[in-house]
Design a protein around this motif. Structure first.
Motif, PDB file in Angstrom:
ATOM      1  N   ASN A   1      -7.606   5.032  -2.043  1.00 12.89           N
ATOM      2  CA  ASN A   1      -7.583   5.512  -0.650  1.00 12.89           C
ATOM      3  C   ASN A   1      -6.269   6.201  -0.280  1.00 12.89           C
ATOM      4  N   HIS A   2      -5.412   6.426  -1.266  1.00 11.93           N
ATOM      5  CA  HIS A   2      -4.112   7.046  -0.997  1.00 11.93           C
ATOM      6  C   HIS A   2      -4.315   8.498  -0.557  1.00 11.93           C
ATOM      7  N   PRO A   3      -3.701   8.921   0.546  1.00 11.58           N
ATOM      8  CA  PRO A   3      -3.937  10.271   1.068  1.00 11.58           C
ATOM      9  C   PRO A   3      -3.370  11.399   0.204  1.00 11.58           C
ATOM     10  N   GLN A   4      -2.482  11.053  -0.754  1.00 16.65           N
ATOM     11  CA  GLN A   4      -1.874  12.111  -1.572  1.00 16.65           C
ATOM     12  C   GLN A   4      -2.467  12.220  -2.973  1.00 16.65           C
ATOM     13  N   TYR A   5      -3.472  11.389  -3.262  1.00  8.86           N
ATOM     14  CA  TYR A   5      -4.052  11.399  -4.611  1.00  8.86           C
ATOM     15  C   TYR A   5      -5.574  11.407  -4.571  1.00  8.86           C
TER      16      TYR A   5
END
Length: 212
Positions: free
Chosen positions: A190-194
């Protein structure tokens, strides 16, 4: 190990590389955790496909994965860190035997301290994490600024011997580690950068593409 996994691992023969074979034997005899054969071959293929030339690694152990990554393509440079002095010395010796002192750069330090102070303007094509499982989130937080858009983040042991899926529950310490890794997996997915996928090879490998 099931028959399918045994078959896949049997395809990778290290007899043509006595150094790698001796490192694998040393790891078995001295209980040093290194990547499983199918996992390391998958990682090397990722490096080739992605054309990763500058790699940062958290957790050298005896230098097995660093040597394998540096050997995957000409010109690959690996920057790696190990906090155990004995394993650090073993890694240095193996790197020297592999004639890779100019391409595998190893430091003795705590990884989080190393990430805070070792790099300033450097950027990496690929980051590989294989160290203390309870610190995976901290490692990713500190590594992310060192990766450019389009770089890969690769994390080992994200299925952890069946304890993440709760297929195995017979070791209380491993159960707790499995719970921590399960939380990490959800966090990374859920990481916004990955953009992340989890591959069921080796002991489970997360591959995350940095998107911004």
């Amino acid at each position: 190990m099931n028959k399918t996994k045994q078959y896949v691992q049997s395809l990778y023969n290290d007899e043509s590389n006595p150094l790698i074979e001796s490192m694998e034997q040393y790891a078995i005899e001295n209980h040093v955790p290194i990547m499983e054969k199918d996992g390391i071959e998958y990682l090397k293929q990722l490096i080739r496909i992605h054309q990763s030339n500058k790699i940062i690694e958290i957790g050298s152990a005896i230098g097995y994965s660093a040597i394998q990554m540096a050997s995957s393509m000409p010109g690959v440079h690996v920057y790696t860190v190990e906090r155990d002095a004995k394993r650090f010395e073993s890694a240095k010796q193996y790197i020297q035997k592999a004639n890779l002192e100019d391409r595998v750069h190893i430091d003795l330090d705590d990884a989080l301290n190393w990430l805070d102070h070792r790099f300033t303007t450097e950027r990496f094509d690929l980051a590989f994490i294989d160290a203390a499982k309870g610190e995976y989130i901290d490692y990713v937080d500190k590594i992310t600024p060192l990766l450019s858009k389009g770089s890969l983040l690769v994390v080992d042991n994200v299925l952890f011997k069946g304890y993440v899926s709760k297929e195995k529950q017979d070791n209380k310490r491993f159960v707790k580690i499995g719970e921590k890794i399960a939380s990490f997996n959800e966090w990374l997915l859920n990481h916004p950068q990955y953009q992340t996928t989890i591959i069921e090879t080796g002991d489970g490998i997360a591959v995350a593409l940095k998107t911004n």
